[in-house]
Design a protein around this motif. Structure first.
Motif, PDB file in Angstrom:
ATOM      1  N   HIS A   1       7.947   7.779   4.108  1.00 21.20           N
ATOM      2  CA  HIS A   1       7.414   7.714   2.233  1.00 21.20           C
ATOM      3  C   HIS A   1       5.583   8.457   2.468  1.00 21.20           C
ATOM      4  O   HIS A   1       5.211   7.842   3.559  1.00 21.20           O
ATOM      5  CB  HIS A   1       7.688   6.685   1.699  1.00 21.20           C
ATOM      6  CG  HIS A   1       8.967   6.636   1.267  1.00 21.20           C
ATOM      7  ND1 HIS A   1       9.695   6.547   0.421  1.00 21.20           N
ATOM      8  CD2 HIS A   1      10.028   5.922   2.525  1.00 21.20           C
ATOM      9  CE1 HIS A   1       9.925   6.255   0.012  1.00 21.20           C
ATOM     10  NE2 HIS A   1      11.180   6.246   1.660  1.00 21.20           N
ATOM     11  N   ILE A   2       4.929   8.859   1.468  1.00 21.20           N
ATOM     12  CA  ILE A   2       3.945   9.056   1.781  1.00 21.20           C
ATOM     13  C   ILE A   2       3.277   8.336   0.154  1.00 21.20           C
ATOM     14  O   ILE A   2       3.780   8.237  -0.923  1.00 21.20           O
ATOM     15  CB  ILE A   2       3.182  10.584   1.170  1.00 21.20           C
ATOM     16  CG1 ILE A   2       3.400  11.226   3.344  1.00 21.20           C
ATOM     17  CG2 ILE A   2       1.996  10.380   1.372  1.00 21.20           C
ATOM     18  CD1 ILE A   2       3.802  13.038   2.659  1.00 21.20           C
ATOM     19  N   LEU A   3       2.059   7.749  -0.157  1.00 22.48           N
ATOM     20  CA  LEU A   3       1.874   6.604  -0.688  1.00 22.48           C
ATOM     21  C   LEU A   3       0.633   6.403  -0.844  1.00 22.48           C
ATOM     22  O   LEU A   3      -0.588   5.779  -0.571  1.00 22.48           O
ATOM     23  CB  LEU A   3       2.715   4.949  -0.107  1.00 22.48           C
ATOM     24  CG  LEU A   3       3.846   4.866   0.463  1.00 22.48           C
ATOM     25  CD1 LEU A   3       4.264   3.209   1.332  1.00 22.48           C
ATOM     26  CD2 LEU A   3       5.351   4.974  -0.931  1.00 22.48           C
ATOM     27  N   PRO A   4       0.231   7.671  -1.537  1.00 19.68           N
ATOM     28  CA  PRO A   4      -1.189   7.406  -2.437  1.00 19.68           C
ATOM     29  C   PRO A   4      -1.290   6.248  -3.799  1.00 19.68           C
ATOM     30  O   PRO A   4      -0.647   6.414  -4.504  1.00 19.68           O
ATOM     31  CB  PRO A   4      -1.113   8.444  -3.133  1.00 19.68           C
ATOM     32  CG  PRO A   4      -0.237   9.683  -2.318  1.00 19.68           C
ATOM     33  CD  PRO A   4       0.739   8.637  -2.590  1.00 19.68           C
ATOM     34  N   THR A   5      -2.650   5.807  -3.522  1.00 20.14           N
ATOM     35  CA  THR A   5      -2.539   4.741  -4.655  1.00 20.14           C
ATOM     36  C   THR A   5      -4.261   4.261  -4.720  1.00 20.14           C
ATOM     37  O   THR A   5      -5.029   4.965  -4.853  1.00 20.14           O
ATOM     38  CB  THR A   5      -2.119   3.398  -4.043  1.00 20.14           C
ATOM     39  OG1 THR A   5      -0.942   2.870  -3.373  1.00 20.14           O
ATOM     40  CG2 THR A   5      -2.146   1.934  -4.770  1.00 20.14           C
ATOM     41  N   TYR A   6      -4.700   4.191  -6.336  1.00 19.81           N
ATOM     42  CA  TYR A   6      -5.279   3.654  -7.225  1.00 19.81           C
ATOM     43  C   TYR A   6      -5.414   3.000  -7.187  1.00 19.81           C
ATOM     44  O   TYR A   6      -3.934   2.164  -8.789  1.00 19.81           O
ATOM     45  CB  TYR A   6      -6.258   5.189  -8.071  1.00 19.81           C
ATOM     46  CG  TYR A   6      -7.218   4.436  -8.463  1.00 19.81           C
ATOM     47  CD1 TYR A   6      -8.410   5.178  -8.351  1.00 19.81           C
ATOM     48  CD2 TYR A   6      -7.137   3.697  -9.664  1.00 19.81           C
ATOM     49  CE1 TYR A   6      -9.637   4.703  -9.019  1.00 19.81           C
ATOM     50  CE2 TYR A   6      -8.160   3.802 -10.624  1.00 19.81           C
ATOM     51  CZ  TYR A   6      -9.433   3.971 -10.223  1.00 19.81           C
ATOM     52  OH  TYR A   6     -10.879   3.752 -11.147  1.00 19.81           O
ATOM     53  N   ASP A   7      -6.125   1.990  -7.780  1.00 16.44           N
ATOM     54  CA  ASP A   7      -6.286   0.321  -8.244  1.00 16.44           C
ATOM     55  C   ASP A   7      -8.168   0.026  -8.507  1.00 16.44           C
ATOM     56  O   ASP A   7      -8.831  -0.374  -7.817  1.00 16.44           O
ATOM     57  CB  ASP A   7      -5.893  -0.905  -6.635  1.00 16.44           C
ATOM     58  CG  ASP A   7      -5.103  -2.058  -7.818  1.00 16.44           C
ATOM     59  OD1 ASP A   7      -5.286  -1.797  -9.281  1.00 16.44           O
ATOM     60  OD2 ASP A   7      -5.181  -2.821  -7.406  1.00 16.44           O
ATOM     61  N   LEU A   8      -7.353  -0.281  -9.519  1.00 15.56           N
ATOM     62  CA  LEU A   8      -8.772  -1.342 -10.137  1.00 15.56           C
ATOM     63  C   LEU A   8      -9.308  -2.442 -10.549  1.00 15.56           C
ATOM     64  O   LEU A   8      -7.927  -2.847 -11.342  1.00 15.56           O
ATOM     65  CB  LEU A   8      -9.476  -0.123 -11.807  1.00 15.56           C
ATOM     66  CG  LEU A   8     -11.077  -1.055 -12.801  1.00 15.56           C
ATOM     67  CD1 LEU A   8     -11.576  -0.827 -11.945  1.00 15.56           C
ATOM     68  CD2 LEU A   8     -10.680  -0.007 -13.958  1.00 15.56           C
ATOM     69  N   LEU A   9     -10.166  -3.085 -10.113  1.00 11.90           N
ATOM     70  CA  LEU A   9      -9.709  -4.622 -10.284  1.00 11.90           C
ATOM     71  C   LEU A   9     -10.173  -4.840 -11.176  1.00 11.90           C
ATOM     72  O   LEU A   9     -11.092  -5.166 -11.469  1.00 11.90           O
ATOM     73  CB  LEU A   9     -10.682  -5.294  -8.843  1.00 11.90           C
ATOM     74  CG  LEU A   9      -9.995  -4.817  -7.569  1.00 11.90           C
ATOM     75  CD1 LEU A   9     -10.587  -5.928  -6.112  1.00 11.90           C
ATOM     76  CD2 LEU A   9      -8.123  -5.375  -7.300  1.00 11.90           C
TER      77      LEU A   9
END
Length: 717
Positions: A543-551
């Protein structure tokens, strides 16, 4: 045989004085009068071809009981694989025979059963497909298995009192599946062999006819229990050893053949298994499954559309919105346990409606005030596989300042298994409203999903919105204040290689935005770049897991390490996951995940090893380690689990479960002995002890210990 041709079998009524000795031998004369269901067709690996080994199923009955005789012929009986003996154990690595009854012939609900050559028994309440199966249901039935030079045979006895059905109809839905593990996991079924159909879809059953003039008794079961407990809490400020004895009662009554009532008094769940610990490196709560019998029995009648939105095609469920979640009952707002004084529920079918009503009254425990819970659910069946429904929940705290909280909602599902002849297609949707003590508005949740779960191509498109003040008082919620879009697309290839069963590729994106500004909050992409299933039942996936997260708030990811509000992070992780076949004496499940993680990086290692040295004995060791290095600080988490399962026979089992995790610094041990004296009558001995790891002394001290013995008895009228 055409895949659309509906097969039929007829049950044979036993003559007066005829009896069956339950020994697995099928040597009674009545079995020779029953015409068997045979000619099973493969679903895997050679779809549409005749099964390589013959299977015969016969059904006979008398006024009170239904009997099944199953003959699984095998040309190599010395190669049979059958290690599991526990009730409701994992039979995936064993030779296996499964069957379903659709007793109302509605293609929506029924009963699932399974056995292996050692006589291990499993059962469940079955919904329209596999995702809605309730494995925790324990029906009262009995069976024996026998291994011989021709293969293996089963002799099965199911009292009609165990099943709900219309006594005025002699037409049931029925289907069978056999799995031959030592032949590269060959799977064959009697009806519905295309890969888009199969045993798990109740709309694809065959017909069972001939059952008439049978008795369900008076429909009354009384199940009292006696419980003895000895406990102390030395690490929590109370080292006294206290002993207690109590009793309780469950009453089951069939109001009609399709509507069942259950009353429980002074309920205790001392025999329930402990939760499997998890490491949480997210900002949101983890979902732990319900394990208490009273709440699990008949849970399918309370299902809501949102519970099946947010899952995936491999069976796991990451649903964001559960308006009714039974683990919120018996726990106060701080997670402290409450005594359940009594509970009652009525569930079943009334005409074209499925309905469920639940009322629970909890007692006061220390500073925790008692509460009353009410849940009502109704679904109107439409067409062949569709419905519209409504849900209502109420949570009321007695004698406190907290206002009563309520949830009301409606949902629907439009489904067919005949799209483009034999394709599955469904559209689900829901709307929920919760009361808000502050009267601040924005307390709704709604969503929809279009799903095309087929082979070789599968896909879905999901939309959800959960407003800021949505608060299900008797439910579960991960987060609020988002609008979600989630498309999924996958396909499977089956090349003509001797050692490859199939390749699977999938893309899955979870995009969440602020519903007011449309600003992106989270984007999680799961690219299954490679997934190989071999004919020997091994698997390897990447699996390739690109992620973006704004706290949106401070995130304390570990003690003393906080990621500040307002920061946004974009990172990519990689995962390699392997699994060897469960049928092997030693099976392993390794997993490694690495890559960037918020302001730094994280490496995760997991390993599970299962050893089956002989039938009835399983040793499992599992470990998980996360090494996290961030700009704000570094930390490491560890989780270890050691489980032993010992079954002397299908009725006697002992399970020891030892777990430790560094996040709570707690070591826990549960030892659970179960003796099924006869179906419906159980004896349990359970011991639980927890230790706390003291970082100053580098020693463990006892937090609490509890020893429990419980015996329950079922009398049927």
């Amino acid at each position: 045989m055409s895949p659309d041709e509906r097969r039929t079998m007829e049950a044979v009524r036993m003559g007066e004085g005829e009896q069956i000795e339950l020994d697995g031998m099928l040597d009674e004369a009545v079995w020779t009068r029953a015409v068997p269901a045979t000619n099973f067709i493969q679903r895997d690996p050679d779809t549409g071809q005749r099964a390589t080994e013959s299977t015969e199923v016969r059904i006979v009955y008398n006024e009170d009981k239904l009997y099944m005789g199953v003959t699984c012929f095998d040309s190599e009986p010395e190669k049979l694989i059958a290690n599991q003996m526990a009730r409701d154990g994992n039979l995936f690595g064993d030779e296996q025979f499964q069957w379903v009854f659709d007793t109302f012939l509605d293609g929506r609900t029924g009963y699932f059963f399974e056995m292996n050559p050692r006589g291990a028994m499993g059962d469940a309440l079955q919904g329209a497909d596999f995702s809605s199966r309730n494995r925790q249901w324990d029906g009262i039935w009995d069976a024996r298995a026998h291994i011989s030079e021709i293969g293996w045979t089963l002799e099965i006895e199911i009292p009609f009192r165990t099943l709900n059905f219309d006594p005025n109809s002699d037409r049931w839905g029925i289907n069978f599946q056999r799995s031959i593990r030592h032949k590269n996991n060959e799977e064959s079924v009697w009806m519905g062999w295309p890969r888009n159909q199969g045993l798990n879809r109740m709309s694809n059953t065959a017909l069972l006819t001939g059952i008439h003039d049978v008795s369900q008794g008076r429909g009354l079961d009384i199940k009292p229990y006696v419980l003895g407990t000895s406990e102390s809490f030395p690490g929590r400020g109370d080292s006294r050893l206290t002993n207690d004895a109590t009793a309780g009662l469950d009453v089951f009554y069939s109001v009609t053949p399709s509507l069942r009532a259950n009353l429980t008094v002074n309920t205790d769940f001392a025999q329930a298994e402990v939760d499997q610990r998890q490491v949480n490196l997210t900002r949101f709560s983890l979902l732990f499954p319900e394990k208490r019998d009273f709440f699990l029995d008949g849970a399918l009648f309370f299902d809501f559309a949102s519970a099946n939105i947010g899952g995936n095609f491999e069976g796991s469920n990451n649903a964001d919105v559960l308006p009714f979640f039974t683990r919120s009952i018996g726990l106060d707002e701080n997670g402290n346990p409450q005594r359940i004084d009594f509970g009652a529920k009525v569930l079943g079918q009334v005409g074209d409606f499925d309905m469920g009503v639940l009322q629970v009254h909890t007692g006061q425990e220390g500073a925790s005030l008692g509460e009353d819970f009410l849940v009502g659910r109704v679904k109107r069946r439409m067409l062949r596989q569709s419905y519209v429904g409504a849900l209502y929940t109420l949570r009321d705290t007695r004698g406190g300042a907290t206002d009563s909280r309520q949830t009301a909602g409606a949902d629907f599902r439009l489904a067919t298994s005949t799209f483009r002849q034999r394709q599955n297609l469904s559209l689900s949707g829901y709307f929920l409203h919760t009361t808000n003590p502050l009267d601040a508005g924005k307390s709704d949740a709604f969503g929809a999903e279009l799903s095309y779960p087929n082979d070789p191509v599968y896909s879905s498109l999901e939309y959800q919105e959960v407003q800021d003040n949505y608060d299900p008082a008797v439910g579960f919620l991960r987060r609020t204040g988002f609008r979600k879009f989630q498309p999924r697309l996958g396909f499977q290839l089956r090349p003509q290689y001797d050692w490859v069963r199939r390749f699977d590729f999938r893309g899955d994106m979870d995009l969440r935005v602020d519903p007011d500004t449309n600003r992106m909050l989270t984007r999680e992409i799961d690219i299954k770049a490679f997934d190989l299933y071999t004919n020997s039942q091994d698997r390897l996936q990447v699996h390739i897991l690109p992620t973006y997260d704004l706290l949106q708030e401070d995130f304390e990811i570990s003690e003393g390490i906080t990621l500040p509000i307002g920061r946004h992070y974009s990172f990519t992780r990689y995962q390699v996951d392997g699994q060897t076949a469960d049928r092997r004496m030693v099976s392993v499940r390794p997993r490694i995940e690495w890559g960037n993680f918020y302001s730094g990086d994280r490496r995760e290692l997991r390993l599970e090893v299962n050893l089956r040295p002989r039938p009835g004995l399983l040793l499992a060791v599992a470990g998980e380690r996360n090494r996290v290095r961030l700009t704000e600080g570094a930390f490491t988490t560890n989780l270890y689990r050691f489980v032993t399962e010992t079954e002397l026979n299908p009725s006697v089992s002992l399970v020891n479960n030892i777990q430790y995790d560094s996040q709570s610094s707690t070591l826990g041990w549960q030892s659970r002995f179960r003796w099924i004296i006869k179906p419906g009558n159980d004896l349990y001995f359970v011991y639980i002890q927890n230790w706390q790891d003291d970082p100053l002394s580098h020693q463990f001290y006892t937090l609490d210990r509890r020893a429990t013995s419980k015996i329950s008895y079922t009398h049927r009228f």
